[in-house]
Design a protein around this motif. Structure first.
Motif, PDB file in Angstrom:
ATOM      1  N   TYR A   1       6.362  -1.428 -10.018  1.00 42.66           N
ATOM      2  CA  TYR A   1       5.107  -1.629  -9.285  1.00 42.66           C
ATOM      3  C   TYR A   1       4.411  -0.287  -9.051  1.00 42.66           C
ATOM      4  O   TYR A   1       3.202  -0.154  -9.283  1.00 42.66           O
ATOM      5  N   CYS A   2       5.176   0.713  -8.612  1.00 39.81           N
ATOM      6  CA  CYS A   2       4.611   2.043  -8.366  1.00 39.81           C
ATOM      7  C   CYS A   2       4.029   2.642  -9.643  1.00 39.81           C
ATOM      8  O   CYS A   2       2.994   3.327  -9.606  1.00 39.81           O
ATOM      9  N   THR A   3       4.684   2.379 -10.770  1.00 40.62           N
ATOM     10  CA  THR A   3       4.194   2.895 -12.053  1.00 40.62           C
ATOM     11  C   THR A   3       2.809   2.344 -12.371  1.00 40.62           C
ATOM     12  O   THR A   3       1.917   3.074 -12.826  1.00 40.62           O
ATOM     13  N   ILE A   4       2.614   1.045 -12.123  1.00 36.42           N
ATOM     14  CA  ILE A   4       1.300   0.426 -12.367  1.00 36.42           C
ATOM     15  C   ILE A   4       0.254   1.029 -11.441  1.00 36.42           C
ATOM     16  O   ILE A   4      -0.861   1.379 -11.874  1.00 36.42           O
ATOM     17  N   ILE A   5       0.589   1.160 -10.167  1.00 36.87           N
ATOM     18  CA  ILE A   5      -0.358   1.710  -9.195  1.00 36.87           C
ATOM     19  C   ILE A   5      -0.760   3.131  -9.579  1.00 36.87           C
ATOM     20  O   ILE A   5      -1.945   3.489  -9.583  1.00 36.87           O
TER      21      ILE A   5
ATOM     22  N   LEU B   1      -5.820  -4.061 -17.276  1.00 40.69           N
ATOM     23  CA  LEU B   1      -5.520  -2.637 -17.096  1.00 40.69           C
ATOM     24  C   LEU B   1      -4.073  -2.375 -16.695  1.00 40.69           C
ATOM     25  O   LEU B   1      -3.582  -1.260 -16.876  1.00 40.69           O
ATOM     26  N   CYS B   2      -3.400  -3.382 -16.163  1.00 37.58           N
ATOM     27  CA  CYS B   2      -1.997  -3.195 -15.784  1.00 37.58           C
ATOM     28  C   CYS B   2      -1.117  -2.916 -16.998  1.00 37.58           C
ATOM     29  O   CYS B   2      -0.123  -2.182 -16.898  1.00 37.58           O
ATOM     30  N   GLU B   3      -1.481  -3.475 -18.128  1.00 44.68           N
ATOM     31  CA  GLU B   3      -0.608  -3.377 -19.303  1.00 44.68           C
ATOM     32  C   GLU B   3      -1.300  -2.857 -20.551  1.00 44.68           C
ATOM     33  O   GLU B   3      -0.670  -2.679 -21.590  1.00 44.68           O
ATOM     34  N   HIS B   4      -2.613  -2.611 -20.468  1.00 43.08           N
ATOM     35  CA  HIS B   4      -3.365  -2.170 -21.641  1.00 43.08           C
ATOM     36  C   HIS B   4      -4.305  -1.036 -21.271  1.00 43.08           C
ATOM     37  O   HIS B   4      -4.532  -0.748 -20.092  1.00 43.08           O
ATOM     38  N   SER B   5      -4.895  -0.432 -22.271  1.00 44.81           N
ATOM     39  CA  SER B   5      -5.846   0.657 -22.047  1.00 44.81           C
ATOM     40  C   SER B   5      -7.273   0.107 -22.012  1.00 44.81           C
ATOM     41  O   SER B   5      -7.528  -1.035 -22.398  1.00 44.81           O
TER      42      SER B   5
ATOM     43  N   THR C   1       0.809  -1.225   0.000  1.00 43.48           N
ATOM     44  CA  THR C   1       0.000   0.000   0.000  1.00 43.48           C
ATOM     45  C   THR C   1       0.841   1.274   0.000  1.00 43.48           C
ATOM     46  O   THR C   1       0.275   2.370  -0.126  1.00 43.48           O
ATOM     47  N   GLN C   2       2.149   1.164   0.131  1.00 40.42           N
ATOM     48  CA  GLN C   2       3.007   2.351   0.208  1.00 40.42           C
ATOM     49  C   GLN C   2       2.795   3.322  -0.957  1.00 40.42           C
ATOM     50  O   GLN C   2       2.617   4.530  -0.741  1.00 40.42           O
ATOM     51  N   PRO C   3       2.778   2.869  -2.209  1.00 41.66           N
ATOM     52  CA  PRO C   3       2.571   3.825  -3.309  1.00 41.66           C
ATOM     53  C   PRO C   3       1.174   4.441  -3.315  1.00 41.66           C
ATOM     54  O   PRO C   3       1.004   5.578  -3.762  1.00 41.66           O
TER      55      PRO C   3
END
Length: 477
Positions: free
Chosen positions: A292-296, A359-363, A98-100
């Motif tokens: 990971y932070c980028t995905i969040i 959604l992690c890798e696509h629109s 949950t940090q990010p």
């Protein structure tokens, strides 16, 4: 042998070995971070892997939905519970995952602090003006004008962002959601099932907010002292941990089972590493954390919308095959089986996992592909397996197993092939009559016994006999 007993006995509990969470089914950045957390915190990978889905859902809920057919869409929130004993380092896992999210919230609130403060001050000023006019018995036109300004201001509220909460009552959850676009994530390392059961409400369970917020159904909450709250698209994500004894009580609580709350959850009971851990001196992997932070952040940056993710034709065909497989499995369960009602919701949960992975890798505009659906199905099979393990420890099955053992033992001793309900309760006095009645229904579904009414036109279970499957009496293996 009667026709009823031509069917095979269905074991009360399964002996399916536990599966490991399919880490490879997760998007690369999520898989690498879950593996990184597992190694640095020294927990089994199942724990951060399962809870990572909750963090993704906390970020993506309300941003879109996933459509399976034109009439069937699923939200992207999830209810997940991890079962673990004290000392399993749950807090460290939650902190890492949950940090990010917490940083995103802090940055937002800092950047909008003046705007939020100005909104609160203006609202308070208008409320004070209205109250003063009312107190002085002013003309209704003036009061209505101030009220109109208040209503207009509230149409575009400026509140502090809050995405995560922990231990709070249902009423508090609703209040928090009302200030946060009707959404909240309950990510907590100490569980909430005792609160749901009425810990702070004299033992009275209040779960309507949790039922409605699974599917985003509108809900209005009227309260005596603080007015009403209306949530148009309420969404809650659960990512909570609890001890084995707590989960046993939860899955056996008729208040939760009867309304379907128990069946909305996905369960995970990771193996313990206590006694096998070592003091990790591994250097922090900045690349894995950054990815990971980028995905969040990507998910959190998406605007709330009613857009719908669609499946590609090939992905839809893959989902249909899985759906048919689940339907067949449901058909093998008795109509009173908790596992049956869990399975009925599993395709929907699988679709939600599809949406999160996508959604992690696509629109949102890109259709969900075959590989994404296959990955989500792998994860769903893991949770199906975990569910069977969790429900094998339910209190209902404990009573049913005891009742079956007593019936079989007495039948062999008495050389008897049937008993009335009162006879069974006589040699099963460890539990109440109501508990035995429920156990007999379970045993009938599993083909241990078969009820034969004295009067077939009035099939009252008080007046009739329970025939015992001969296989149980004569097969001592």
């Amino acid at each position: 042998m009667s026709y009823y007993f031509l069917e095979d006995i269905i074991p009360l509990t399964t002996t399916t070995p536990p599966l490991e969470f399919p880490l490879k089914a997760l998007p690369d950045s999520i898989r690498e971070y879950a593996d990184y957390v597992a190694k640095t915190v020294q927990v089994h990978p199942d724990m951060p892997a399962a809870l990572s889905l909750s963090t993704l859902a906390a970020c993506a809920q309300g941003k879109t939905r996933i459509g399976i057919t034109p009439e069937w869409c699923e939200e992207l929130n999830l209810y997940i519970s991890v079962v673990a004993e004290p000392g399993e380092r749950k807090s460290a896992v939650f902190s890492a995952l949950t940090q990010p999210i917490n940083k995103y919230v802090d940055d937002y609130n800092l950047a909008h602090a003046k705007e939020i403060c100005a909104y609160r001050n203006k609202l308070a000023k208008l409320e004070a003006q209205k109250n003063a006019l009312i107190a002085n018995n002013a003309d209704d036109t003036k009061i209505d004008k101030i009220q109109s300004e208040i209503s207009k201001l509230k149409e575009n509220p400026k509140n502090e962002m809050r995405l995560i909460t922990t231990d709070c009552t249902a009423e508090a959850v609703a209040s928090i959601m009302a200030l946060n676009n009707d959404k909240i994530a309950l990510l907590y390392d100490e569980g909430m099932f005792d609160v749901m059961g009425g810990l702070y409400n004299n033992g009275k369970a209040n779960i309507n907010i949790y039922l409605s917020s699974y599917d985003g159904y509108p809900i209005s909450i009227d309260r005596k002292n603080s007015g009403s709250i209306k949530l148009n698209r309420p969404l809650i994500t659960f990512g909570i941990c609890c001890q084995p004894s707590v989960i046993t009580d939860f899955v056996g609580d008729k208040r939760f089972i009867g309304k379907g709350l128990t069946q909305r959850f996905l369960y995970c009971q990771p193996p313990s590493l206590c006694g096998k851990r070592t003091l990790s001196t591994s250097a922090a992997d900045s690349r894995v954390k950054e990815n990971y932070c980028t995905i969040i952040n990507k998910l959190l940056d998406l605007p709330d919308s009613n857009n719908i993710l669609t499946l590609s034709p090939a992905a839809f065909e893959t989902f249909v095959k899985y759906y048919d497989e689940i339907e067949y499995k449901i058909g093998q369960q008795g109509k009173y089986s908790i596992n049956r009602t869990f399975l009925s919701k599993l395709p929907g949960k699988t679709a939600r996992i599809c949406g999160l992975i996508h959604l992690c890798e696509h629109s949102i505009s890109e259709p969900v592909g075959v590989q994404t659906v296959e990955n989500a199905i792998q994860i769903a099979r893991y949770f199906d397996n975990q569910n069977e393990i969790i429900f094998n420890t339910s209190s209902d099955l404990t009573v049913a197993e005891y009742t079956a053992d007593r019936i079989i033992a007495n039948a062999r001793k008495d050389k008897c092939t049937s008993y009335r309900s009162r006879d069974i309760k006589r040699f099963c006095q460890k539990y109440s009559g109501k508990e035995i009645d429920e156990a007999l229904i379970i045993l009938e579904e599993h083909k241990y016994i078969g009820f034969q009414a004295d009067d077939k036109s009035k099939p009252n279970r008080k007046y009739g006999i329970y025939n015992i499957n001969p296989k149980l009496i004569y097969d001592k293996s």
